[in-house]
Design an enzyme around this catalytic site. Sequence first.
Site, mmCIF file in Angstrom:
data_model
loop_
_atom_site.group_PDB
_atom_site.id
_atom_site.type_symbol
_atom_site.label_atom_id
_atom_site.label_comp_id
_atom_site.label_asym_id
_atom_site.label_seq_id
_atom_site.Cartn_x
_atom_site.Cartn_y
_atom_site.Cartn_z
ATOM 1 N N ASP A 1 14.604 -30.946 -5.880
ATOM 2 C CA ASP A 1 13.489 -31.391 -6.713
ATOM 3 C C ASP A 1 13.263 -30.528 -7.942
ATOM 4 O O ASP A 1 12.208 -30.600 -8.543
ATOM 5 C CB ASP A 1 12.192 -31.519 -5.912
ATOM 6 C CG ASP A 1 12.030 -30.406 -4.921
ATOM 7 O OD1 ASP A 1 11.524 -30.689 -3.828
ATOM 8 O OD2 ASP A 1 12.422 -29.262 -5.236
ATOM 9 N N CYS B 1 3.657 1.597 2.546
ATOM 10 C CA CYS B 1 4.892 0.886 2.210
ATOM 11 C C CYS B 1 5.754 1.725 1.278
ATOM 12 O O CYS B 1 6.977 1.781 1.414
ATOM 13 C CB CYS B 1 4.571 -0.428 1.495
ATOM 14 S SG CYS B 1 3.503 -1.523 2.438
ATOM 15 N N CYS C 1 0.829 -1.205 0.000
ATOM 16 C CA CYS C 1 0.000 0.000 0.000
ATOM 17 C C CYS C 1 0.861 1.251 0.000
ATOM 18 O O CYS C 1 2.073 1.186 -0.061
ATOM 19 C CB CYS C 1 -0.881 0.005 1.241
ATOM 20 S SG CYS C 1 0.145 0.098 2.700
ATOM 21 N N ASP D 1 10.438 -27.072 -3.546
ATOM 22 C CA ASP D 1 11.107 -25.805 -3.347
ATOM 23 C C ASP D 1 12.512 -25.698 -3.876
ATOM 24 O O ASP D 1 13.038 -24.599 -3.966
ATOM 25 C CB ASP D 1 11.184 -25.495 -1.861
ATOM 26 C CG ASP D 1 12.299 -26.260 -1.214
ATOM 27 O OD1 ASP D 1 13.035 -25.694 -0.406
ATOM 28 O OD2 ASP D 1 12.464 -27.443 -1.551
ATOM 29 N N ASP E 1 6.970 -32.027 -1.818
ATOM 30 C CA ASP E 1 8.300 -32.209 -1.259
ATOM 31 C C ASP E 1 8.149 -31.899 0.224
ATOM 32 O O ASP E 1 7.197 -31.239 0.630
ATOM 33 C CB ASP E 1 9.253 -31.214 -1.939
ATOM 34 C CG ASP E 1 10.563 -31.110 -1.198
ATOM 35 O OD1 ASP E 1 10.986 -29.983 -0.926
ATOM 36 O OD2 ASP E 1 11.161 -32.150 -0.888
#
Lengths: 754, 51
Positions: A624, A43, A40, A620, A440
């Site tokens: 993998d 920020c 917003c 992640d 995973d």
Amino acid sequence: MTAPATGGNRGISADDLLLASRAVGNGLRHNDISVPGVMCGGCIRKIEGAVGGLPGVVHARVNLSTKRVAVDWQEEAGPPPLGVTLSRLGYDAFLQEADDGRDPELGRLIRALAVAGFAMMNIMAFSISVWAGAGGEIRDIFHWISAAIALPTLLYSGRVFFLSAFRALRHGETNMDVPISLGVLLAFGMSLYDTIGHQTHTYFDASVSLLFFLLIGRTLDHVMREKARTAVKGLGKLAARGATVVDEDGAQRYLPMEEITPGMKVRVLPGGRIPVDAVVLEGRSDIDVSLATGESAPEAVLPGSRLRAGTLNLTGSLLVAATATARNSFLSEMLRLMEAAEGGRSHYRRLSDKAAALYVPVVHGAALLAFLGWFVASGDWHQALTIAVAVLIITCPCALGLAVPMVQVVAAKVLFERGIMVKDGSALERLADVDTVLFDKTGTLTLGQAELLPGVAPANLAIAARLAAHSRHPYAEAIARAGEDLAGPAFEDVAEHAGLGLEGVLDGVHWRLGRSSWALQKAVDNAPGGTVLTRDGALVETFLFRDSLRSGAEGAITALQQEGLPVRILSGDTPAMVAGVADALSLPHSAVMAGLLPAEKTARIQMLVKAGHRPLMVGDGLNDAPALAAAHVSMAPGSAADIGRQAADLIFLHPDLSAVPAALKVAGQAARLIRQNFAFAILYNMVALPLAIAGFVTPLIAALAMSSSSIFVVSNALRLNLGRKDGAGVHDKDGVTDAAIRRSALPLLEEHGA
Amino acid sequence: MKALIYLIPISLFLGGLALGAFFWSLKSGQYEDLAGDAERVLLGDEEDRPL
């Protein structure tokens, strides 16, 4: 904001910043940092104020739409501490690659669209007069003016289609653009001929409207692909861009990755990643190998231990000797495995391609038949051609051209607002036909963050926490977190022995927190393994850890099972650890496959695919990435390794795992709307085609038909958005609404005085 | 009807102006960050100038 998981970003180093920057003149350098937590106006002000105020920073601007900060800094002042500043404000920051930012193709498409729109509106204005009954000379003048507007428009805006059709024809194939170009050019040519011949009807407005509507579809398709691609690309790098090399004379230099050769000595500080495969020369430390093997317990290393590129150095400073170049390291092995896996997936044909393959021959055939039929029947080539052109135009690839991209753009926007980024439309299509889900463990189902099991006496925890505060070892951090509220004694000085533990003196008493073999001086018969707290060498307390589950993990798995999707866990970690997580999630042990190496994970997925299944893989990282590429469709969390993010089709930025069922739900809704749109387009064509062949179609009808079918398709696509506003659509009990996300961010905002 | 001789070119010219203005707005980057610009209106950092 959550603290970045150990598997993710550990801060942006000054060297990385420099290497990723690009010069913009006047002695300034430019960097782009992705800040997904920006939400917003507050920020914007916070970030621009803090970053703009750093020494050497000339300009800082937040882009709320792409969630990035663009920073210009003076070269001579050196790279500013951006990562630290942003972290302190509470934002995860990811360094972006230096790219030129501009997207020339999009600019071209939008300009072509604007010109086509202008021309269409003006020509239609003249058409109104003609339809209203203008006759004779006036009508001819209007027709000439329409022709004058249409010609440059065709040349400028129609280029996209003409070039594409030409390229396809040159290779002896046809694509969607061939009938479109044919229709547009023939319509214009015939209208010009008719204008010269003082005829009543011309098709200038139809031909320009065709261009306009189709360009909308083209632009949307392009926007969708580019937005997702730039958002996903360069969210941070797993492998550092370079490393500190120590020369023979002890001098240190920072070299980019490609220049590191075997034999070079590299210094890796705690918190840094191992740049290339190497062997330890000096120093002891603990290494987080979860990215390579999925094991959550850190590995202790000594001189002589082998290290894999990409793993994270936790506690001690190491001097290592490179044993391979960056290209031949473990990281690149993964990349190659990934590319091989990806090759198998490119066979997926997008819906719109399938539709086009059917549409093109049907339309061409119908137009040709109409022409021949009428020519034979009436002997009038002009009338036959008019009807053939009417057939080409009215079958309007508009609805077809808009049906799919419109829905996908709206779906991507709905997902983006939920913090899920989609790489391209085909990912959404593939997501809709998933029939099994694989997760995973480390870093996906769990945060990759160790958590202390309860049952520790508070007094002991207080002491341990004081000691643990001095280390970055995940177990120490877990103990420190668990004991941070407890009032504890202050230690005079604490020493950390990398690979072993922490030691401190309090009132003459020697406390040690660490490996039992090191901490215990008096050998105990059944000495516990793992981490212990000892007082003058005698056992005081044993600490047990588990990997903390990601928030929403249980809810997500339940939601998936409710949809009838079988859920399985694929992990590289030890069976005992994985079984613990499976129990926490109420999954049967039969749904778990543990101890898998990356190649084995990939093999399992390929087996499923070959058996005809369409698996969704959620993972992640390095261990993998090839599996992510081999699956029918894949998702990765934002905290994933860079390679994981690149291999996955979708990325979810908020840590909650409910993103997975939410994405599946949106994809299902999108698929439904696309089917509806296609059904409508087919129905519409079935009505319009006979009308055109029978000769009933005038330019008026053609224009009306095109506009209304396009509007219908677009409005239908927008229904995806509506469902969300009702609250009954995308967000249900399992989902996390925007309001809930803001609520959870409130304490953080208040803490920072927003 | 004579009026059309100059009315039509004028209308086309005005339309062309609008098109040109759109191209200019594209080039000047007004569409780079629609969400951000919306918020910036509310930030109000600059001092209010007296009328």
